[in-house]
Structure formats: structure tokens, C-alpha cells
Design an enzyme around this catalytic site. Structure first.
Site, PDB file in Angstrom:
ATOM      1  N   SER A  79      22.861  33.552   6.800  1.00 22.09           N
ATOM      2  CA  SER A  79      23.002  35.063   6.338  1.00 22.09           C
ATOM      3  C   SER A  79      23.497  36.469   7.151  1.00 22.09           C
ATOM      4  CB  SER A  79      22.424  35.359   5.098  1.00 22.09           C
ATOM      5  OG  SER A  79      20.711  35.788   6.234  1.00 22.09           O
ATOM      6  N   CYS A  80      24.083  37.604   6.376  1.00 16.33           N
ATOM      7  CA  CYS A  80      24.818  38.287   7.208  1.00 16.33           C
ATOM      8  C   CYS A  80      24.098  39.533   6.478  1.00 16.33           C
ATOM      9  CB  CYS A  80      26.344  38.468   7.991  1.00 16.33           C
ATOM     10  SG  CYS A  80      27.233  38.166   6.722  1.00 16.33           S
ATOM     11  N   LEU A  81      24.788  40.849   6.652  1.00 20.10           N
ATOM     12  CA  LEU A  81      25.102  42.646   6.245  1.00 20.10           C
ATOM     13  C   LEU A  81      25.671  41.961   4.394  1.00 20.10           C
ATOM     14  CD1 LEU A  81      23.445  44.811   5.983  1.00 20.10           C
ATOM     15  CD2 LEU A  81      25.497  46.070   7.158  1.00 20.10           C
TER      16      LEU A  81
END
Length: 99
Positions: A79-81
């Protein structure tokens, strides 16, 4: 969020996956974690460190990230932004033989 066969996951799908043994790797930078908060039960490996981390000796990985290193067949979610870096992370992991 990206995971294996699925290009993206919803929040609920991630919650369901985390009921089982799945490694959740947050590839945001450390300053982003400090600013926006840590996702519970995830480990932070910034995207720039990911390829090196996934090639570490399992003992070294455990010491650095306080987490058992995933086997190439273990379920992993990135996951990331916004999703761009997590897709890159998935591509890196796949190129290193993770399924």
C-alpha cells in the site's frame, strides 16, 4: 492497495485478508508515516528500499523490520498513498520471483 492477482483492493477486502496470515507492506516514505499515520499491522519499507529488503537474508530482514521475511509464495499486500508506488512495489516483488 495492490496484491498478487488483484490490481487493487478495497479497505474491506484488505481487512478480510488481514484476518489470515498476510504481510502488509506500506511503501510510503517514513515522513509520510509520521505525518499521516501508520496503518495498523503493517510494516513500513519505503519503495526505494524494497528491492534490497526482499533480497535480504531472513535474519537481517527480521532484525531491520521486526517481522519475519515473507517466502516467495507468502501472501503480501502493498500500500501507499495513491496506489502508484504500491503497483511499482508489486512489479518489483514479481520480478524477484514473488508470486
Amino acid at each position: 492497495l495492490c496484491a498478487g492477482e488483484a490490481a487493487s483492493l478495497s479497505y474491506q477486502e484488505l481487512k478480510d485478508l488481514k484476518k489470515n496470515e498476510v504481510l502488509h507492506v506500506d511503501v510510503r516514505e517514513r515522513w509520510e508515516i509520521d505525518r499521516f499515520g501508520k496503518i495498523p499491522a503493517s510494516i513500513n519499507i519505503p519503495l526505494g528500499e524494497l528491492v534490497e529488503a526482499l533480497q535480504m537474508d531472513p535474519t537481517e530482514f527480521k532484525e531491520k523490520y521486526n517481522q519475519k521475511m515473507p517466502a516467495k509464495s507468502d501472501p503480501v499486500v502493498f500500500s501507499c498513498l495513491a496506489g502508484k508506488r504500491s503497483k511499482q512495489a508489486l512489479s518489483f516483488a514479481t520480478s524477484l520471483g514473488f508470486s
